[in-house]
Write a protein that holds these residues in place. Structure first.
Motif, PDB file in Angstrom:
ATOM      1  N   HIS A   6      -3.132 -27.132 -25.564  1.00  0.00           N
ATOM      2  CA  HIS A   6      -3.553 -26.002 -24.732  1.00  0.00           C
ATOM      3  C   HIS A   6      -2.624 -24.803 -24.931  1.00  0.00           C
ATOM      4  O   HIS A   6      -3.071 -23.655 -25.065  1.00  0.00           O
ATOM      5  CB  HIS A   6      -3.566 -26.427 -23.271  1.00  0.00           C
ATOM      6  N   GLN A   7      -1.312 -25.072 -24.972  1.00  0.00           N
ATOM      7  CA  GLN A   7      -0.348 -23.992 -25.190  1.00  0.00           C
ATOM      8  C   GLN A   7      -0.521 -23.350 -26.559  1.00  0.00           C
ATOM      9  O   GLN A   7      -0.446 -22.123 -26.708  1.00  0.00           O
ATOM     10  CB  GLN A   7       1.069 -24.540 -25.054  1.00  0.00           C
ATOM     11  N   ILE A  10      -3.591 -21.090 -26.546  1.00  0.00           N
ATOM     12  CA  ILE A  10      -3.325 -19.834 -25.838  1.00  0.00           C
ATOM     13  C   ILE A  10      -2.459 -18.920 -26.691  1.00  0.00           C
ATOM     14  O   ILE A  10      -2.726 -17.713 -26.811  1.00  0.00           O
ATOM     15  CB  ILE A  10      -2.653 -20.125 -24.482  1.00  0.00           C
ATOM     16  N   ALA A  24      -6.121 -13.520 -21.882  1.00  0.00           N
ATOM     17  CA  ALA A  24      -6.590 -14.120 -20.632  1.00  0.00           C
ATOM     18  C   ALA A  24      -8.081 -13.873 -20.430  1.00  0.00           C
ATOM     19  O   ALA A  24      -8.832 -14.776 -20.027  1.00  0.00           O
ATOM     20  CB  ALA A  24      -5.791 -13.555 -19.454  1.00  0.00           C
ATOM     21  N   LEU A  27     -10.124 -16.026 -22.868  1.00  0.00           N
ATOM     22  CA  LEU A  27     -10.028 -17.458 -22.561  1.00  0.00           C
ATOM     23  C   LEU A  27     -10.516 -17.786 -21.153  1.00  0.00           C
ATOM     24  O   LEU A  27     -10.520 -18.954 -20.763  1.00  0.00           O
ATOM     25  CB  LEU A  27      -8.570 -17.911 -22.705  1.00  0.00           C
ATOM     26  N   HIS A  28     -10.930 -16.740 -20.405  1.00  0.00           N
ATOM     27  CA  HIS A  28     -11.401 -16.911 -19.019  1.00  0.00           C
ATOM     28  C   HIS A  28     -10.324 -17.565 -18.144  1.00  0.00           C
ATOM     29  O   HIS A  28     -10.606 -18.468 -17.345  1.00  0.00           O
ATOM     30  CB  HIS A  28     -12.695 -17.724 -18.986  1.00  0.00           C
ATOM     31  N   LEU A  29      -9.081 -17.097 -18.326  1.00  0.00           N
ATOM     32  CA  LEU A  29      -7.953 -17.545 -17.527  1.00  0.00           C
ATOM     33  C   LEU A  29      -7.339 -16.340 -16.823  1.00  0.00           C
ATOM     34  O   LEU A  29      -7.615 -15.194 -17.167  1.00  0.00           O
ATOM     35  CB  LEU A  29      -6.891 -18.210 -18.421  1.00  0.00           C
ATOM     36  N   THR A  30      -6.477 -16.607 -15.837  1.00  0.00           N
ATOM     37  CA  THR A  30      -5.767 -15.509 -15.196  1.00  0.00           C
ATOM     38  C   THR A  30      -4.592 -15.093 -16.082  1.00  0.00           C
ATOM     39  O   THR A  30      -4.068 -15.890 -16.858  1.00  0.00           O
ATOM     40  CB  THR A  30      -5.243 -15.922 -13.817  1.00  0.00           C
ATOM     41  N   GLN A  31      -4.169 -13.852 -15.907  1.00  0.00           N
ATOM     42  CA  GLN A  31      -3.032 -13.364 -16.690  1.00  0.00           C
ATOM     43  C   GLN A  31      -1.751 -14.160 -16.379  1.00  0.00           C
ATOM     44  O   GLN A  31      -1.021 -14.523 -17.319  1.00  0.00           O
ATOM     45  CB  GLN A  31      -2.829 -11.876 -16.416  1.00  0.00           C
ATOM     46  N   ALA A  33      -1.505 -17.274 -15.548  1.00  0.00           N
ATOM     47  CA  ALA A  33      -1.623 -18.600 -16.175  1.00  0.00           C
ATOM     48  C   ALA A  33      -1.278 -18.528 -17.658  1.00  0.00           C
ATOM     49  O   ALA A  33      -0.594 -19.412 -18.198  1.00  0.00           O
ATOM     50  CB  ALA A  33      -3.034 -19.146 -15.988  1.00  0.00           C
ATOM     51  N   VAL A  34      -1.737 -17.469 -18.339  1.00  0.00           N
ATOM     52  CA  VAL A  34      -1.432 -17.294 -19.757  1.00  0.00           C
ATOM     53  C   VAL A  34       0.058 -17.025 -19.951  1.00  0.00           C
ATOM     54  O   VAL A  34       0.692 -17.576 -20.856  1.00  0.00           O
ATOM     55  CB  VAL A  34      -2.280 -16.153 -20.356  1.00  0.00           C
ATOM     56  N   GLN A  37       2.031 -20.288 -19.624  1.00  0.00           N
ATOM     57  CA  GLN A  37       1.892 -21.158 -20.795  1.00  0.00           C
ATOM     58  C   GLN A  37       2.674 -20.614 -21.977  1.00  0.00           C
ATOM     59  O   GLN A  37       3.257 -21.375 -22.755  1.00  0.00           O
ATOM     60  CB  GLN A  37       0.414 -21.332 -21.157  1.00  0.00           C
TER      61      GLN A  37
END
Length: 302
Positions: A6-7, A10, A24, A27-31, A33-34, A37
């Motif tokens: 996962h890392q 990203i 982010a 990848l449909h993630l929050t900033q 969270a990115v 990682q």
């Protein structure tokens, strides 16, 4: 070393976008969270992967080395997934296609049914200008490319998909005082061009040169969508592919300006390097197009 797949995924997206924010979004993630990682991955190396210069994220030379290794690891993992799907009797693999910017109005209709039939297939669709499309094809980065003009410097084969018509277009306020204009109309309007390297611009300039037209005033914009919005706003007129403005024509917000020897008739072609050995997915997609092309054109573009 305890970094995770996962890392690595990203970090690879960060190197592709040069931005934590953009990575982010894609990848449909929050900033945050990115960022976390990235920091967790960085903690496992004594050498920096990235640096911040001013407010810009810069990938270090070491970071690029790690990104290249990560890409290989991820491809190997995807290969395992494809083999697993194939063992279960599902067609799987990656289909990579590069499309000229106007082609984004065309290509999805020739992909949707195929992807529904084969949900295990991964698609990478890159939308860019003609020069970059041909570069990615010539360097074997993609399986197929969608173009409206066959390249002269690359040895390719292809499938003719459907006609492409380029017309002079103005907004709803353009007063059509004639049933048919001659080329002199281009000396009376502001003409909006696409950027250098665009196939649409190439055809436009060829037409203007053949007619020996002197353009009074011109504006250059870097995408078909930008050109369309400029024409809608009344900044000028442009020679545009009809496929990208059909909704605006139906709504009456844009109108075709009838000009002698227009529209320019071209052809959408899905091309590939001559002699290319396709993966099973690539071969299956070619077969799908041969069988369903005419039906898809009737359903979506009649």
């Amino acid at each position: 070393m305890n970094y995770t797949l996962h890392q690595l995924m990203i970090f690879l997206k960060i190197t592709e976008t040069s931005s934590i924010t953009k990575a982010a979004e894609e990848l449909h993630l929050t900033q945050p969270a990115v960022s976390i990682q990235l920091r967790n991955l960085q903690d496992q190396f004594e050498i920096p992967l990235t640096e911040v210069v001013g407010r810009k994220l810069i990938v270090t030379d070491f970071g690029w080395e790690i990104a290249a290794a990560a890409e290989k690891i991820i491809e190997e993992v995807q290969g395992i997934n494809y083999k697993t799907a194939a063992f279960k009797g599902l067609m799987s693999g990656k289909l990579k296609i590069s499309v000229v910017s106007t082609g984004k109005y065309v290509m999805p209709y020739f992909l949707s049914g195929f992807l529904k039939q084969h949900p295990e297939v991964d698609l990478k669709l890159d939308v860019t200008n003609k020069a970059k499309v041909l570069e990615s094809l010539s360097t074997n980065e993609v399986d197929f490319a969608l173009v409206s003009k066959m390249p002269e410097t690359i040895n390719v084969e292809g499938i003719e998909l459907m006609p492409n018509q380029l017309c002079l277009v103005g907004n709803k306020d353009f007063e059509l005082s004639k049933k048919l204009y001659d080329e002199g109309v281009f000396e009376e309007i502001t003409l909006i061009y696409r950027e250098e390297g665009s196939g649409t611009r190439l055809y436009m300039e060829r037409y203007l040169n053949e007619k020996k037209v002197s353009v009074r005033k011109k504006i250059v914009l870097t995408s078909n969508e930008a050109v369309k919005q400029a024409v809608l706003a009344g900044m000028g007129c442009s020679i545009m592919p009809l496929i990208g403005i059909k909704n605006e024509l139906k709504a009456g917000s844009l109108k075709i300006i009838p000009v002698k020897d227009l529209p320019i008739e071209t052809q959408w072609n899905l091309i590939y390097l001559k002699g290319r050995k396709f993966s099973p997915v690539g071969k299956l997609y070619l077969d799908y197009l041969e069988q369903h092309k005419d039906e898809l054109i009737r359903e979506n573009f009649s």
